[in-house]
Scaffold this motif. Structure first.
Motif, PDB file in Angstrom:
ATOM      1  N   PRO A 184      31.389  38.302  42.792  1.00 19.58           N
ATOM      2  CA  PRO A 184      31.376  39.698  42.935  1.00 19.58           C
ATOM      3  C   PRO A 184      31.576  40.426  41.793  1.00 19.58           C
ATOM      4  O   PRO A 184      31.586  41.734  41.682  1.00 19.58           O
ATOM      5  N   PHE A 185      32.111  39.809  40.993  1.00 25.22           N
ATOM      6  CA  PHE A 185      32.688  40.489  39.495  1.00 25.22           C
ATOM      7  C   PHE A 185      31.870  40.548  38.314  1.00 25.22           C
ATOM      8  O   PHE A 185      31.102  39.632  38.119  1.00 25.22           O
ATOM      9  N   PHE A 186      32.246  41.500  37.580  1.00 22.75           N
ATOM     10  CA  PHE A 186      31.645  41.321  36.057  1.00 22.75           C
ATOM     11  C   PHE A 186      32.728  41.236  34.995  1.00 22.75           C
ATOM     12  O   PHE A 186      33.964  41.557  35.438  1.00 22.75           O
ATOM     13  N   SER A 187      32.381  40.819  33.862  1.00 19.06           N
ATOM     14  CA  SER A 187      33.274  40.515  32.947  1.00 19.06           C
ATOM     15  C   SER A 187      33.040  41.103  31.562  1.00 19.06           C
ATOM     16  O   SER A 187      32.074  41.756  31.470  1.00 19.06           O
ATOM     17  N   THR A 188      33.769  41.027  30.372  1.00 17.82           N
ATOM     18  CA  THR A 188      33.433  41.359  29.108  1.00 17.82           C
ATOM     19  C   THR A 188      32.052  40.863  28.698  1.00 17.82           C
ATOM     20  O   THR A 188      31.168  41.488  28.022  1.00 17.82           O
ATOM     21  N   HIS A 189      31.799  39.493  29.114  1.00 21.34           N
ATOM     22  CA  HIS A 189      30.455  38.989  28.830  1.00 21.34           C
ATOM     23  C   HIS A 189      29.323  39.878  29.487  1.00 21.34           C
ATOM     24  O   HIS A 189      28.234  39.947  28.830  1.00 21.34           O
TER      25      HIS A 189
END
Length: 697
Positions: A156-161
């Motif tokens: 469910p998350f997003f990251s720096t990438h």
């Protein structure tokens, strides 16, 4: 996810887009509703479905209605999906079902006919030349910086990438092969050769809010905590892509509708950005009203031939450029290790370095033996002590005289008075006019005789906020019991003290002036706050004007059934306090309809102006100017452009109509007000008569 379509010359035409909030698994009902909205208000060119489309994942081995509808969508069995426009969906706050991820991998995003799943972070260019960017998932500070790879749809998350991939995709030109596959480049040269001259996008859709979006805004928030719950990485994304429209879904729990005032990017030729957060589709009503879950708008694709947009009258400071963080102070060690700007690198003899002999702790942690002087904790320095944020016992805020918060956290710190300046503290009274709503330096009476530069500054338009506007639906003091119809862009309400005498004030007046139930005098008011109709930005004016015209046509038809003709008038007055656009509609007996034009023209001379026949389209020439407009019973329009500082009574239209109707004693609306019980009776009578004509029904 780059688009295969190259913009053509026809891209200059506005594109109609419908944006809807989180479906949360109610896929069938959503598409049925979209189809109904499209039939009534379309035709839309595409639909953007933001937020959580599929809802939470079901436990293994269990199937619910949402899971059934997901499979039916993938199999092409959802009724109502066969629309003429594309529907683009995104990942919201939940992992996507395995079957959806598998279908995405097989078809590069096409889940079924006309339904496309956008990449978690990517950009597409539509057939009309619009650049639409998407960032799906939710923000978690720990996962954002520690994830080893970009989280996929199963997370469910997003990251720096994820963010870096989005920003790199915004620089890539559209592919000529596929609408849904991203280009790959093998060298720096190929990247530079294929890059776009800018990262700007037309529309950005995200799940989270940016962190500083609420700064400089006076629009009331659905939840106070939303001012501090945004995702900070989104701020940098917006500074890079500068979307003209930004839609988000996670405006609290449950999600609520919130529309921010527009703001301008001054270094991009006046580029205007707007932010809208939508409620969830089918959400339960909170506070007696369901949150608004869809937003229709028109947007013109970018073109070098497009004129520079005018600055919206209600534009605020840009929250992403005008509240930059303060630069971090240099440490003593940094200061002493740098060259002196006059004498060069001169050692500071005799100064004892500010160091602690004890062994240092972890980075950001106090050394062993350290205790916070505020709470005696050994885990943090006093500068980051939570207790430091709390006011000491017995502290009372000197702004609002209320305990419980410091001055810097006072909710009324940035409140404005009735003339646009600071709102006075409780108990203050202006010495010039005895008002409690402004300081004397902002008093129009005290400044009435001033000249020169200071006088000119006072005359600048200071837009009033929705919380003090008589016509904004968000104002708790709005007379909501007078509202008779609410559409998508406008609402219709009886005014306080209408021209037509009804109920107890019919005594002494001609009761045969109007036979329309409830009197018939109503106002058509845009829901969005704009001072006048000709100050509404061109890219959003079309649906507002269109719905206003629909209400006008419906009122004409209603009045005709009671042997009356419609007269519509608008005082588009730009003043130092601002205002809220609205059109007044008054029924006039058909026998008097032929006298309306001459009555306005002859009396117009008394107000230092002459009304001339002109088409309504000529109002664009008066953009930014005050005006008076009246629609005659035969459909023609009279418009008078009001000269700056020229006298013009705001009750001009009311005065002319009361003269025609032979009721001059009803010029003052305050003298015509009725008790709330009688107002409600008029509202009920009018709504019953208007029901079969109401375009919102």
């Amino acid at each position: 996810m780059a688009s295969s379509t190259v913009p053509t010359a026809s891209s200059a035409s506005p594109v109609k887009i419908l944006t809807v909030g989180s479906a949360v698994g109610s896929i069938r009902d959503l598409f049925v509703k979209i189809k109904a909205i499209d039939a009534k208000h379309g035709k839309f060119d595409c639909v953007l479905c933001i937020g959580d489309f599929f809802g939470p994942l079901k436990e293994p081995g269990t199937l619910g209605d949402e899971a059934d509808e997901t499979e039916q969508l993938l199999n092409g069995d959802i009724e109502g999906r066969n629309t003429s426009h594309a529907c683009y969906i995104m990942q919201g706050e939940n992992p996507l079902p395995d079957s959806v991820i598998e279908k995405y991998a097989e078809t590069s995003g096409e889940l079924c006919k006309n339904v496309f799943l956008l990449n978690k972070s990517g950009i597409m260019t539509t057939a009309h030349g619009l650049r639409i960017a998407c960032l799906g998932g939710i923000y978690n500070p720990g996962i954002y910086t520690t994830a080893e790879a970009p989280p996929g749809f199963a997370s469910p998350f997003f990251s720096t990438h994820t963010v870096e991939r989005l920003l790199s995709n915004t620089l890539a030109k559209s592919s000529s092969k596929s609408q849904s596959k991203n280009q790959t480049y093998t060298s720096l040269t190929s990247i530079l050769n294929a890059s776009s001259p800018s990262q700007l996008v037309d529309i950005l859709i995200t799940n989270n809010w940016p962190a500083c979006i609420t700064q400089h805004s006076s629009a009331p928030l659905p939840y106070p905590e939303l001012s501090s719950e945004g995702a900070m990485p989104l701020d940098e994304v917006i500074r890079k892509v500068r979307p003209r429209y930004h839609f988000a879904a996670l405006g609290g729990r449950p999600p609520q509708f919130w529309e921010r005032e527009p703001f301008v990017w001054d270094d991009e030729a006046g580029r205007v950005s707007r932010f809208v957060s939508l409620g969830a589709f089918g959400a339960e009503a909170t506070g007696g009203k369901k949150p608004r879950w869809f937003y229709a708008f028109s947007i013109t694709p970018p073109s070098p031939s497009n004129p520079v947009p005018s600055r919206p009258t209600n534009a605020t400071k840009n929250p992403f450029t005008e509240l930059a963080p303060r630069p971090q102070k240099r440490t003593l060690e940094t200061f002493e290790s740098t060259e002196n700007f006059i004498w060069g690198n001169v050692p500071q003899h005799g100064k004892r370095p500010r160091t602690i002999d004890a062994p240092q702790g972890e980075e950001g942690k106090p050394p062993p033996g350290y205790k916070c002087r505020r709470c005696e904790s050994t885990e943090h320095f006093i500068t980051s002590c939570p207790e430091r944020q709390k006011p000491p016992e017995g502290y009372v805020c000197r702004i609002c005289n209320t305990p419980g918060h410091l001055v810097r956290d006072c909710p009324t710190r940035h409140a404005v008075g009735d003339t646009g300046g600071r709102k006075p503290r409780p108990g203050y009274v202006c010495r010039a006019c005895a008002s409690e709503e402004h300081y004397i330096e902002d008093c129009p009476v005290a400044n009435a005789g001033q000249r020169g530069e200071r006088r000119g500054k006072r005359d600048q338009i200071k837009e009033i906020g929705p919380d003090e506007c008589w016509f904004c639906l968000s104002n708790p003091n709005l007379a909501k019991h007078l509202i008779v119809s609410i559409g998508n862009e406008c609402y219709v309400t009886l005014p306080k003290g209408q021209i037509i005498p009804t109920q107890s004030n019919v005594v002494g007046n001609n009761s045969s002036i109007s036979t329309v139930p409830g009197g018939g005098h109503v106002l058509i008011v845009p829901i969005a706050h704009h001072p006048t109709y000709n100050t509404i930005p061109a890219d959003i004016a079309s649906p507002i004007v269109e719905e206003t015209d629909k209400y006008k046509s419906s009122l004409r038809a209603l009045y005709a059934t009671y042997n009356a003709s419609a007269v519509f008038f608008e005082v588009g007055r730009l003043s130092t306090k601002g205002g809220h656009a609205h059109v007044q509609a008054v029924p006039v007996p058909t026998s008097l309809a032929g006298k309306v034009e001459q009555a306005f023209k002859s009396q117009g001379i008394n107000f230092d102006g002459t009304l001339e026949d002109c088409q309504s389209s000529e109002l664009s020439g008066g953009r930014g100017r005050s005006y008076f407009r009246v629609d005659l019973p035969d459909g023609r329009t009279l418009v008078h452009l009001i000269e700056e500082h020229a006298p013009f009574g705001v009750q001009f239209g009311r005065q002319v109509l009361t003269d025609i109707l032979g009721i001059p004693d009803r010029v003052d609306w305050k003298a015509c007000m009725l008790p709330e019980e009688e107002d409600k009776a008029d509202v009920k009578a009018f709504k019953t008569a208007f029901a079969s004509f109401d375009p919102s029904m």
